[in-house]
Design an enzyme around this catalytic site. Structure first.
Site, PDB file in Angstrom:
ATOM      1  N   PHE A 198       0.839  -1.193   0.000  1.00 67.32           N
ATOM      2  CA  PHE A 198       0.000   0.000   0.000  1.00 67.32           C
ATOM      3  C   PHE A 198       0.881   1.252   0.000  1.00 67.32           C
ATOM      4  O   PHE A 198       0.657   2.185  -0.770  1.00 67.32           O
ATOM      5  CB  PHE A 198      -0.941   0.021   1.216  1.00 67.32           C
ATOM      6  CG  PHE A 198      -1.700   1.313   1.323  1.00 67.32           C
ATOM      7  CD1 PHE A 198      -2.892   1.482   0.644  1.00 67.32           C
ATOM      8  CD2 PHE A 198      -1.184   2.384   2.055  1.00 67.32           C
ATOM      9  CE1 PHE A 198      -3.569   2.705   0.683  1.00 67.32           C
ATOM     10  CE2 PHE A 198      -1.850   3.596   2.103  1.00 67.32           C
ATOM     11  CZ  PHE A 198      -3.051   3.757   1.420  1.00 67.32           C
TER      12      PHE A 198
ATOM     13  N   ASN B 119      -9.178  -8.197   0.254  1.00 73.71           N
ATOM     14  CA  ASN B 119      -7.930  -8.584  -0.384  1.00 73.71           C
ATOM     15  C   ASN B 119      -7.711  -7.817  -1.679  1.00 73.71           C
ATOM     16  O   ASN B 119      -8.583  -7.802  -2.538  1.00 73.71           O
ATOM     17  CB  ASN B 119      -7.987 -10.075  -0.733  1.00 73.71           C
ATOM     18  CG  ASN B 119      -7.109 -10.863   0.191  1.00 73.71           C
ATOM     19  OD1 ASN B 119      -6.273 -10.302   0.901  1.00 73.71           O
ATOM     20  ND2 ASN B 119      -7.293 -12.174   0.191  1.00 73.71           N
TER      21      ASN B 119
ATOM     22  N   LYS C  59     -11.640  -8.639   7.045  1.00 77.21           N
ATOM     23  CA  LYS C  59     -11.446  -9.677   8.075  1.00 77.21           C
ATOM     24  C   LYS C  59     -11.860  -9.161   9.467  1.00 77.21           C
ATOM     25  O   LYS C  59     -12.089  -9.951  10.377  1.00 77.21           O
ATOM     26  CB  LYS C  59      -9.986 -10.139   8.140  1.00 77.21           C
ATOM     27  CG  LYS C  59      -9.372 -10.511   6.814  1.00 77.21           C
ATOM     28  CD  LYS C  59      -9.625 -11.948   6.464  1.00 77.21           C
ATOM     29  CE  LYS C  59      -8.855 -12.457   5.258  1.00 77.21           C
ATOM     30  NZ  LYS C  59      -8.792 -11.595   4.084  1.00 77.21           N
TER      31      LYS C  59
ATOM     32  N   GLU D  66      15.458  -1.686   7.660  1.00 81.81           N
ATOM     33  CA  GLU D  66      16.269  -0.695   6.935  1.00 81.81           C
ATOM     34  C   GLU D  66      16.452  -1.096   5.475  1.00 81.81           C
ATOM     35  O   GLU D  66      16.565  -0.235   4.596  1.00 81.81           O
ATOM     36  CB  GLU D  66      17.626  -0.499   7.620  1.00 81.81           C
ATOM     37  CG  GLU D  66      18.425  -1.756   7.752  1.00 81.81           C
ATOM     38  CD  GLU D  66      19.706  -1.567   8.548  1.00 81.81           C
ATOM     39  OE1 GLU D  66      20.196  -0.444   8.670  1.00 81.81           O
ATOM     40  OE2 GLU D  66      20.227  -2.581   9.046  1.00 81.81           O
TER      41      GLU D  66
ATOM     42  N   TYR E 191      -6.157 -12.197  13.295  1.00 81.30           N
ATOM     43  CA  TYR E 191      -5.839 -11.017  12.465  1.00 81.30           C
ATOM     44  C   TYR E 191      -7.056 -10.093  12.434  1.00 81.30           C
ATOM     45  O   TYR E 191      -6.958  -8.902  12.761  1.00 81.30           O
ATOM     46  CB  TYR E 191      -5.430 -11.467  11.054  1.00 81.30           C
ATOM     47  CG  TYR E 191      -5.360 -10.344  10.041  1.00 81.30           C
ATOM     48  CD1 TYR E 191      -4.607  -9.191  10.297  1.00 81.30           C
ATOM     49  CD2 TYR E 191      -6.035 -10.428   8.821  1.00 81.30           C
ATOM     50  CE1 TYR E 191      -4.546  -8.153   9.369  1.00 81.30           C
ATOM     51  CE2 TYR E 191      -5.976  -9.402   7.891  1.00 81.30           C
ATOM     52  CZ  TYR E 191      -5.229  -8.264   8.171  1.00 81.30           C
ATOM     53  OH  TYR E 191      -5.180  -7.242   7.248  1.00 81.30           O
TER      54      TYR E 191
HETATM   55  N1  LIG Z   1      -2.895  -6.314   1.104  1.00 83.81           N
HETATM   56  C1  LIG Z   1      -4.183  -6.496   1.208  1.00 83.81           C
HETATM   57  O1  LIG Z   1      -4.782  -7.249   0.426  1.00 83.81           O
HETATM   58  C2  LIG Z   1      -4.980  -5.742   2.261  1.00 83.81           C
HETATM   59  C3  LIG Z   1      -6.365  -5.846   2.254  1.00 83.81           C
HETATM   60  C4  LIG Z   1      -7.107  -5.144   3.217  1.00 83.81           C
HETATM   61  C5  LIG Z   1      -6.451  -4.375   4.157  1.00 83.81           C
HETATM   62  N2  LIG Z   1      -5.098  -4.313   4.174  1.00 83.81           N
HETATM   63  C6  LIG Z   1      -4.457  -3.502   5.218  1.00 83.81           C
HETATM   64  O2  LIG Z   1      -3.647  -2.539   4.573  1.00 83.81           O
HETATM   65  C7  LIG Z   1      -2.492  -2.256   5.368  1.00 83.81           C
HETATM   66  C8  LIG Z   1      -1.245  -2.303   4.499  1.00 83.81           C
HETATM   67  O3  LIG Z   1      -1.146  -3.578   3.912  1.00 83.81           O
HETATM   68  P1  LIG Z   1       0.030  -3.927   2.897  1.00 83.81           P
HETATM   69  O4  LIG Z   1      -0.548  -4.917   1.950  1.00 83.81           O
HETATM   70  O5  LIG Z   1       0.682  -2.694   2.399  1.00 83.81           O
HETATM   71  O6  LIG Z   1       1.015  -4.700   3.893  1.00 83.81           O
HETATM   72  P2  LIG Z   1       2.545  -5.130   3.635  1.00 83.81           P
HETATM   73  O7  LIG Z   1       2.894  -5.037   2.200  1.00 83.81           O
HETATM   74  O8  LIG Z   1       2.743  -6.415   4.362  1.00 83.81           O
HETATM   75  O9  LIG Z   1       3.340  -3.988   4.417  1.00 83.81           O
HETATM   76  C9  LIG Z   1       3.315  -3.884   5.814  1.00 83.81           C
HETATM   77  C10 LIG Z   1       4.172  -2.698   6.222  1.00 83.81           C
HETATM   78  O10 LIG Z   1       4.108  -2.554   7.629  1.00 83.81           O
HETATM   79  C11 LIG Z   1       5.441  -2.448   8.161  1.00 83.81           C
HETATM   80  N3  LIG Z   1       5.383  -2.955   9.526  1.00 83.81           N
HETATM   81  C12 LIG Z   1       5.021  -4.197   9.958  1.00 83.81           C
HETATM   82  N4  LIG Z   1       5.082  -4.256  11.296  1.00 83.81           N
HETATM   83  C13 LIG Z   1       5.466  -3.021  11.733  1.00 83.81           C
HETATM   84  C14 LIG Z   1       5.709  -2.459  13.004  1.00 83.81           C
HETATM   85  N5  LIG Z   1       5.548  -3.180  14.121  1.00 83.81           N
HETATM   86  N6  LIG Z   1       6.070  -1.150  13.084  1.00 83.81           N
HETATM   87  C15 LIG Z   1       6.240  -0.407  11.952  1.00 83.81           C
HETATM   88  N7  LIG Z   1       6.027  -0.892  10.720  1.00 83.81           N
HETATM   89  C16 LIG Z   1       5.655  -2.193  10.607  1.00 83.81           C
HETATM   90  C17 LIG Z   1       6.288  -3.269   7.197  1.00 83.81           C
HETATM   91  O11 LIG Z   1       7.645  -2.873   7.178  1.00 83.81           O
HETATM   92  P3  LIG Z   1       8.737  -3.499   8.199  1.00 83.81           P
HETATM   93  O12 LIG Z   1       8.536  -4.974   8.169  1.00 83.81           O
HETATM   94  O13 LIG Z   1      10.037  -3.043   7.638  1.00 83.81           O
HETATM   95  O14 LIG Z   1       8.454  -2.890   9.517  1.00 83.81           O
HETATM   96  C18 LIG Z   1       5.650  -2.844   5.869  1.00 83.81           C
HETATM   97  O15 LIG Z   1       6.136  -1.571   5.496  1.00 83.81           O
HETATM   98  C19 LIG Z   1      -2.523  -3.218   6.550  1.00 83.81           C
HETATM   99  O16 LIG Z   1      -3.014  -2.530   7.667  1.00 83.81           O
HETATM  100  C20 LIG Z   1      -3.515  -4.291   6.120  1.00 83.81           C
HETATM  101  O17 LIG Z   1      -4.191  -4.817   7.245  1.00 83.81           O
HETATM  102  C21 LIG Z   1      -4.334  -4.965   3.231  1.00 83.81           C
END
Ligand SMILES: NC(=O)c1ccc[n+]([C@@H]2O[C@H](COP(=O)([O-])OP(=O)(O)OC[C@H]3O[C@@H](n4cnc5c(N)ncnc54)[C@H](OP(=O)(O)O)[C@@H]3O)[C@@H](O)[C@H]2O)c1
Length: 329
Positions: free
Chosen positions: A16, A170, A130, A40, A138
């Site tokens: 995202f 998703n 979810k 990093e 989750y």
């Molecule tokens: N992808 C989907 O299909 C989907 C659907 C519905 C909702 N969402 C929601 O959208 C949001 C973003 O999803 P995404 O798909 O972009 O996820 P993603 O690609 O897995 O990215 C997650 C990000 O969060 C960071 N992160 C994880 N734990 C952290 C922590 N404790 N402190 C600081 N940063 C942390 C990770 O970087 P580091 O590991 O380097 O910290 C990464 O930058 C989430 O809240 C998810 O629940 C996603």
């Protein structure tokens, strides 16, 4: 609305976050975009990708579990987008306390730190289908997180500050979802694509629509809303036929924790849900909401449910082929 602003995005190195940065740099002129995350290396890759924008992008190593560090990152920030999460269902089940620390304690830290940081005006937190009637940890942690952001509005007093939530399912093609699963089987030469249940449906949303919904929330939220896009549904059987025309589709039975349809608005939510041209908004049940003026949308009927199984708009096999082609291109 984002021109000249300082925007911080937690989890900014994720799918995202990358798309959000692309979109904002293309359509707006922000003063600063601060990426807040732990690893990093991911930040290094992202810094290289956006080297022409190094005046705008800032990279902050930090964990949402660490409130002091997060508070430091908020200096002069106008808008916060909260995208950091633990989001793999099995990982959350196996490491429940870790999921609670990131998804719930992290949300608490953000709320607390923002309430103590006078520059912040808007916070938008990303939620998921979810979190609706959750059946896994989750979803459970994201539900609590949503509630924390919605309730936070009661503590802002007269400040120009509000918190809102954006909910979607998703993202098409995201890791662990059905499209890469089918594609992997096709790449291995399989002629059959397994379907857990022939009745199964899903919504189709791409990252661009997710980003646009967040920007809508940033510009229109008055505090406490949950924003949901109106998007088309598809049958999983149609997706299989679009990806591998004429394939066999053995029905293998629904998996534990899998839902037949994605639900964004439950019947219980219908009491406070309003329909707009391109989206729905679930308003909060709290008394403080009543002081925030009238809503302009049309109230949905009591008992209304926005579910991928009961949608007005559907993608058939041909429409799915088009979407898949666009995704690859
Ligand atoms: N992808 C989907 O299909 C989907 C659907 C519905 C909702 N969402 C929601 O959208 C949001 C973003 O999803 P995404 O798909 O972009 O996820 P993603 O690609 O897995 O990215 C997650 C990000 O969060 C960071 N992160 C994880 N734990 C952290 C922590 N404790 N402190 C600081 N940063 C942390 C990770 O970087 P580091 O590991 O380097 O910290 C990464 O930058 C989430 O809240 C998810 O629940 C996603």
């Amino acid at each position: 609305m984002l021109n000249g602003k300082n925007i911080l995005i937690t989890g900014g190195t994720g799918s995202f976050g990358n798309h959000f940065v692309d979109y904002v740099l293309e359509h707006y002129n922000p003063n600063k975009i601060i990426i807040y995350s732990r690893d990093e290396y991911k930040q290094f890759i992202m810094a290289n990708k956006y080297k022409e924008h190094k005046d705008v992008l800032r990279f902050f190593i930090g964990d949402v579990r660490d409130k002091a560090r997060f508070t430091r990152a908020l200096n002069d920030v106008d808008y916060v987008i909260h995208a950091a999460a633990m989001k793999q269902v099995p990982a959350c089940e196996y490491n429940p306390i870790e999921a609670v620390k990131t998804n719930i304690n992290g949300a608490m830290n953000i709320v607390d730190a923002v309430l103590d940081s006078p520059s912040v005006k808007r916070v938008v937190a990303l939620s998921t289908d979810k979190a609706v009637n959750p059946i896994n940890l989750y979803g459970g942690t994201k539900l609590v997180s949503d509630k924390l952001f919605i309730a936070a509005n009661a503590y802002v007093g007269n400040r120009d500050l509000n918190f809102s939530v954006v909910r979607y399912g998703n993202v098409a093609g995201s890791r662990g979802s059905v499209i890469p699963f089918f594609q992997n089987l096709i790449d291995k030469g399989e002629r059959a694509l397994p379907i857990t249940d022939y009745r199964m449906t899903r919504f189709w949303i791409d990252l661009e629509q997710g980003v646009e919904l967040v920007i809508k929330a940033l510009s229109e939220a008055r505090g406490g809303e949950t924003f949901i896009s109106k998007i088309p549904s598809f049958k999983i059987t149609d997706l299989a036929q679009a990806m591998l025309p004429g394939c066999e589709m053995p029905e293998i039975g629904i998996r534990e924790g899998e839902k037949l349809h994605e639900v964004m608005v439950t019947r219980e939510d219908s009491m406070t849900t309003y329909e707009y041209d391109k989206h729905y908004i679930i308003y909060p049940h709290f008394d403080w909401w009543k002081d925030r003026g009238n809503v302009t949308g049309t109230k949905v009927e009591q008992g209304f449910e926005y579910s991928s199984g009961k949608n007005n708009e559907w993608l058939d096999v041909e429409a799915l082929k088009e979407r898949l082609k666009k995704m690859k291109g």
